[in-house]
Design a protein around this motif. Structure first.
Motif, short mmCIF file in Angstrom:
data_model
loop_
_atom_site.label_atom_id
_atom_site.label_comp_id
_atom_site.label_asym_id
_atom_site.label_seq_id
_atom_site.Cartn_x
_atom_site.Cartn_y
_atom_site.Cartn_z
N UNK A 279 58.43 40.58 25.73
CA UNK A 279 59.25 40.09 26.82
C UNK A 279 59.85 38.74 26.42
N UNK A 280 60.96 38.36 27.03
CA UNK A 280 61.60 37.10 26.71
C UNK A 280 60.63 35.94 26.94
N UNK A 281 60.35 35.19 25.89
CA UNK A 281 59.39 34.10 25.94
C UNK A 281 60.00 32.88 25.26
N UNK A 282 60.01 31.76 25.95
CA UNK A 282 60.64 30.55 25.44
C UNK A 282 59.64 29.40 25.40
N UNK A 283 59.84 28.50 24.45
CA UNK A 283 59.12 27.24 24.41
C UNK A 283 60.07 26.17 24.92
N UNK A 284 59.59 25.35 25.82
CA UNK A 284 60.44 24.32 26.39
C UNK A 284 59.65 23.07 26.73
N UNK A 285 60.24 22.29 27.60
CA UNK A 285 59.66 20.99 27.93
C UNK A 285 59.99 20.65 29.38
N UNK A 286 59.00 20.11 30.09
CA UNK A 286 59.20 19.60 31.44
C UNK A 286 58.60 18.20 31.51
N UNK A 287 59.42 17.21 31.78
CA UNK A 287 58.94 15.82 31.86
C UNK A 287 58.18 15.41 30.60
N UNK A 288 58.67 15.86 29.44
CA UNK A 288 58.04 15.51 28.17
C UNK A 288 56.81 16.32 27.83
N UNK A 289 56.47 17.30 28.66
CA UNK A 289 55.29 18.14 28.43
C UNK A 289 55.74 19.51 27.92
N UNK A 290 55.15 19.97 26.83
CA UNK A 290 55.54 21.25 26.25
C UNK A 290 55.00 22.41 27.09
N UNK A 291 55.85 23.42 27.30
CA UNK A 291 55.47 24.56 28.14
C UNK A 291 55.98 25.86 27.53
N UNK A 292 55.43 26.96 28.01
CA UNK A 292 55.92 28.30 27.73
C UNK A 292 56.58 28.82 29.00
N UNK A 293 57.74 29.45 28.85
CA UNK A 293 58.52 29.95 29.99
C UNK A 293 58.85 31.41 29.75
N UNK A 294 58.47 32.27 30.71
CA UNK A 294 58.78 33.69 30.64
C UNK A 294 59.55 34.08 31.91
N UNK A 295 60.87 34.18 31.82
CA UNK A 295 61.65 34.53 33.01
C UNK A 295 61.44 35.97 33.43
N UNK A 296 61.43 36.21 34.72
CA UNK A 296 61.27 37.57 35.24
C UNK A 296 62.40 38.46 34.74
N UNK A 297 63.60 37.88 34.62
CA UNK A 297 64.76 38.66 34.16
C UNK A 297 64.57 39.18 32.73
N UNK A 298 63.67 38.58 31.97
CA UNK A 298 63.46 39.00 30.59
C UNK A 298 62.29 39.93 30.40
N UNK A 299 61.69 40.41 31.50
CA UNK A 299 60.55 41.32 31.39
C UNK A 299 61.02 42.73 31.04
N UNK A 300 60.42 43.31 30.04
CA UNK A 300 60.76 44.68 29.62
C UNK A 300 60.14 45.68 30.59
N UNK A 301 60.92 46.64 31.10
CA UNK A 301 60.36 47.65 32.01
C UNK A 301 59.22 48.43 31.36
N UNK A 302 58.17 48.69 32.12
CA UNK A 302 57.01 49.45 31.66
C UNK A 302 56.81 50.66 32.55
#
Length: 258
Positions: free
Chosen positions: A25-48
């Protein structure tokens, strides 16, 4: 009921730095307020075929809520929030120890000291190998957590070794199904008694499910999934031991295991 924001969780703008590849599934590495995070948008979820569309992010947040109720810190802080690609799951990044291997593949029968044997097989070069995992308290707790949330995808790469010896679990989108779907590489404790401390955690969870946690999960899952979770906790406490695979007819190891 919307889960409370974990204490200290950053709330600013989510900026993306890159995408995690390969990932189902769509998985991104990003940052919020200088803190590293993982972000998985619902729109990027592969149907199962076996999980309802657009529900994986909520299941990740539900898994964090269960981890917190147990008091075992299995899952890093996880929330639902808006991001550049729409609403999704945002989880605090954890820097793992690069050379540690809580779950590993070794030569057949060559189980290192302090490890548990899971199964034997052949690698990509047809060499006989064994899958093993640490014999440790953090992995015992993670294995019980996986039973509770009915984790269908506990791969070796989903176990993150921390510098202090703790182990975090990640990627909990395939959880809380009403049908038995436990697929995990952490089968090394099958048949062992649940310790008093582990039982205390399960009792804390049972009490929370009857109160605030139950309300939180009802906002993230359907009612049958919450009720089935309650029953799984009760069965674990009644049995008093780590369960084994429910059926040889159903895959009990995720593929690939790493």
């Amino acid at each position: 009921m919307i889960p409370d924001l974990p204490e200290g969780f950053p709330t600013g703008e989510l900026t993306l730095h890159g995408r995690v590849l390969p990932a189902s599934n769509a998985t991104f590495v990003g940052e919020v307020d200088g803190v590293r995070v993982v972000y998985k948008p619902i729109a990027g979820e592969r149907p199962l075929w076996d999980f309802p569309d657009g529900t994986l992010a909520a299941r990740e947040v539900a898994a964090y809520a269960v981890s917190e109720a147990l008091g075992w810190d299995v899952v890093p802080p996880t929330v639902l929030r808006e991001g550049p690609h729409g609403p999704g799951m945002v989880q605090l990044w954890r820097d793992e120890v690069p050379d540690a291997s809580p779950v590993d593949i070794v030569g057949e029968g060559e189980v290192p000291p302090g490890y548990r044997h899971v199964f034997d097989g052949l690698d990509a070069h047809d060499r006989a190998v064994s899958l093993v995992h640490e014999d440790s308290d953090p992995l015992r707790r993670m294995a019980l957590f996986d039973v509770v949330v009915n984790n269908a995808d506990r791969k070796g790469g989903h176990v993150l070794p921390m510098p202090d010896g703790h182990r975090h679990g990640v990627d909990h989108g395939l959880t809380f199904h009403v049908e038995h779907k436990l697929r995990t590489v952490l089968w090394g404790f099958v048949g062992e008694p649940i310790s008093p401390d582990e039982a205390d955690g399960l009792r804390r969870l049972a009490a929370a499910l009857d109160g605030a946690l139950g309300a939180v999960l009802s906002g993230l899952l359907v009612d049958d999934e919450v009720a089935t979770t309650v029953r799984r906790v009760a069965r674990l406490l009644a049995a008093g031991e780590f369960p084994g695979p429910a059926s040889s007819a159903y895959p009990v190891i995720p593929w690939p295991p790493f």
